[in-house]
Motif scaffolding. Structure first.
Motif, mmCIF file in Angstrom:
data_model
loop_
_atom_site.group_PDB
_atom_site.id
_atom_site.type_symbol
_atom_site.label_atom_id
_atom_site.label_comp_id
_atom_site.label_asym_id
_atom_site.label_seq_id
_atom_site.Cartn_x
_atom_site.Cartn_y
_atom_site.Cartn_z
ATOM 1 N N HIS A 7 -2.706 -11.731 0.424
ATOM 2 C CA HIS A 7 -3.213 -11.911 -0.936
ATOM 3 C C HIS A 7 -3.636 -10.563 -1.525
ATOM 4 O O HIS A 7 -4.116 -9.695 -0.792
ATOM 5 N N PRO A 8 -3.485 -10.368 -2.817
ATOM 6 C CA PRO A 8 -2.872 -11.283 -3.782
ATOM 7 C C PRO A 8 -1.357 -11.149 -3.760
ATOM 8 O O PRO A 8 -0.814 -10.258 -3.128
ATOM 9 N N SER A 9 -0.665 -12.016 -4.463
ATOM 10 C CA SER A 9 0.785 -11.919 -4.526
ATOM 11 C C SER A 9 1.209 -10.862 -5.543
ATOM 12 O O SER A 9 2.275 -10.263 -5.404
ATOM 13 N N THR A 10 0.403 -10.652 -6.560
ATOM 14 C CA THR A 10 0.645 -9.570 -7.503
ATOM 15 C C THR A 10 -0.666 -8.856 -7.779
ATOM 16 O O THR A 10 -1.736 -9.471 -7.759
ATOM 17 N N LEU A 11 -0.556 -7.559 -8.016
ATOM 18 C CA LEU A 11 -1.741 -6.748 -8.259
ATOM 19 C C LEU A 11 -1.380 -5.675 -9.268
ATOM 20 O O LEU A 11 -0.423 -4.921 -9.066
ATOM 21 N N VAL A 20 -6.514 -2.995 -3.241
ATOM 22 C CA VAL A 20 -6.801 -3.576 -1.932
ATOM 23 C C VAL A 20 -5.940 -4.812 -1.733
ATOM 24 O O VAL A 20 -5.895 -5.690 -2.605
ATOM 25 N N ILE A 21 -5.272 -4.877 -0.613
ATOM 26 C CA ILE A 21 -4.449 -6.036 -0.255
ATOM 27 C C ILE A 21 -4.964 -6.569 1.072
ATOM 28 O O ILE A 21 -5.208 -5.790 2.002
ATOM 29 N N LYS A 22 -5.122 -7.890 1.144
ATOM 30 C CA LYS A 22 -5.728 -8.482 2.325
ATOM 31 C C LYS A 22 -4.778 -9.438 3.033
ATOM 32 O O LYS A 22 -3.997 -10.148 2.379
ATOM 33 N N CYS A 23 -4.873 -9.446 4.347
ATOM 34 C CA CYS A 23 -4.039 -10.342 5.157
ATOM 35 C C CYS A 23 -4.874 -10.991 6.255
ATOM 36 O O CYS A 23 -5.800 -10.361 6.775
ATOM 37 N N LYS A 71 -9.975 -12.095 12.283
ATOM 38 C CA LYS A 71 -8.513 -12.081 12.233
ATOM 39 C C LYS A 71 -8.008 -11.762 10.841
ATOM 40 O O LYS A 71 -7.155 -12.469 10.281
ATOM 41 N N HIS A 72 -8.547 -10.698 10.280
ATOM 42 C CA HIS A 72 -7.984 -10.223 9.027
ATOM 43 C C HIS A 72 -7.943 -8.707 8.976
ATOM 44 O O HIS A 72 -8.694 -8.016 9.676
ATOM 45 N N PHE A 73 -7.015 -8.207 8.190
ATOM 46 C CA PHE A 73 -6.857 -6.770 8.036
ATOM 47 C C PHE A 73 -6.471 -6.479 6.596
ATOM 48 O O PHE A 73 -5.936 -7.342 5.900
ATOM 49 N N PHE A 89 4.066 -5.197 2.244
ATOM 50 C CA PHE A 89 4.037 -6.284 3.222
ATOM 51 C C PHE A 89 3.117 -5.922 4.370
ATOM 52 O O PHE A 89 3.188 -4.808 4.912
ATOM 53 N N CYS A 90 2.293 -6.872 4.762
ATOM 54 C CA CYS A 90 1.564 -6.725 6.008
ATOM 55 C C CYS A 90 2.331 -7.496 7.079
ATOM 56 O O CYS A 90 3.179 -8.344 6.770
ATOM 57 N N ALA A 91 2.044 -7.208 8.317
ATOM 58 C CA ALA A 91 2.717 -7.908 9.404
ATOM 59 C C ALA A 91 1.841 -7.891 10.648
ATOM 60 O O ALA A 91 0.963 -7.029 10.798
#
Lengths: 117, 114
Positions: A7-11, A20-23, A71-73, A89-91
């Motif tokens: 998240h988010p799908s768009t920024l 900031v992008i969160k996974c 369990k998030h990064f 993309f996070c992975a």
């Protein structure tokens, strides 16, 4: 199997702002977390990664933090520039045991980052 | 050092046909993985090869297959193509055999099925 939510799908940000992008991931055995940047018409490019024994890693304007308990990064980009515009993309990757590491990357759905001049 | 090379970059096929995609990994890399990228499903793992053996497989039907050669080059094949197979197919290589897990992707082969 592993599931990664991103998240988010768009920024959309202004040049110079931070992004900031969160996974979050589901498999606590995952131990390697890369971030990829994909520009139009190109393959994903590794920009930064973090292993489960580290809480934070920084490379110039890019930083990644990992909270194993939750369990998030997250990916943090400071002083954004128009050339940062891309899909990120996070992975999560499970290395497995033994001398060779067979596993697979499970990707998040991606974040379209747009940096406005 | 040359990156991961995929051929062809673009191709158009019709339903029912088959297709073979090729991947040359980074020199010295012994592991090759394949991923399918679509707007709806994102990046999905197909399979990984190491030392000419398939080591891991994703949730794709048997129409999707692959192989790896002794020089680590890899091919993937999709038989009896369906419209839903239209996607960007990405190959990625890594050293394997150690602690590193960094995957390096090629530019992809964009398959359109008509």
């Amino acid at each position: 199997g592993e599931n990664v939510e991103q998240h988010p799908s768009t920024l959309s940000v202004q040049e110079g702002d931070s992004a900031v992008i969160k996974c979050t991931y589901s498999d606590s055995a995952s131990n390697y977390f890369p971030w990829y940047k994909q520009e139009l018409g190109k393959g994903p490019q590794l920009i930064i990664d973090i292993r489960s024994n580290v809480g934070e890693k920084k490379d110039q304007r890019i930083a990644v933090t990992l909270n194993k308990t939750a369990k998030h990064f997250s990916l943090h980009i400071t002083e954004t520039q128009p050339e940062d515009s891309a899909v990120y993309f996070c992975a999560a990757f499970y290395h497995g045991a033994g001398g060779t590491s067979y596993g697979k990357l499970t990707f998040g759905q991606g974040t379209i980052l747009t940096v406005h001049p | 050092k040359a990156g991961v090379t995929q051929t062809p970059r673009y191709l158009i096929k019709t339903r029912g046909q088959q297709v073979t995609l090729s991947c040359s990994p980074i020199s010295g890399h012994r592991s090759v993985s394949w991923y399918q990228q679509t707007p709806g499903q994102g990046l999905q793992f197909l399979f990984e090869y190491f030392s000419e053996t398939q080591r891991n497989k994703g949730n794709f039907p048997g129409r999707f297959s692959g192989r790896q050669f002794s020089n680590s080059r890899s091919e993937m094949n999709v038989s009896t193509l369906e419209l839903g197979d239209s996607a960007l197919y990405l190959c990625a290589s890594r050293l394997a055999g150690g602690s590193t897990g960094e995957l390096f992707f090629g530019e992809g082969s964009r398959l359109t099925v008509l």
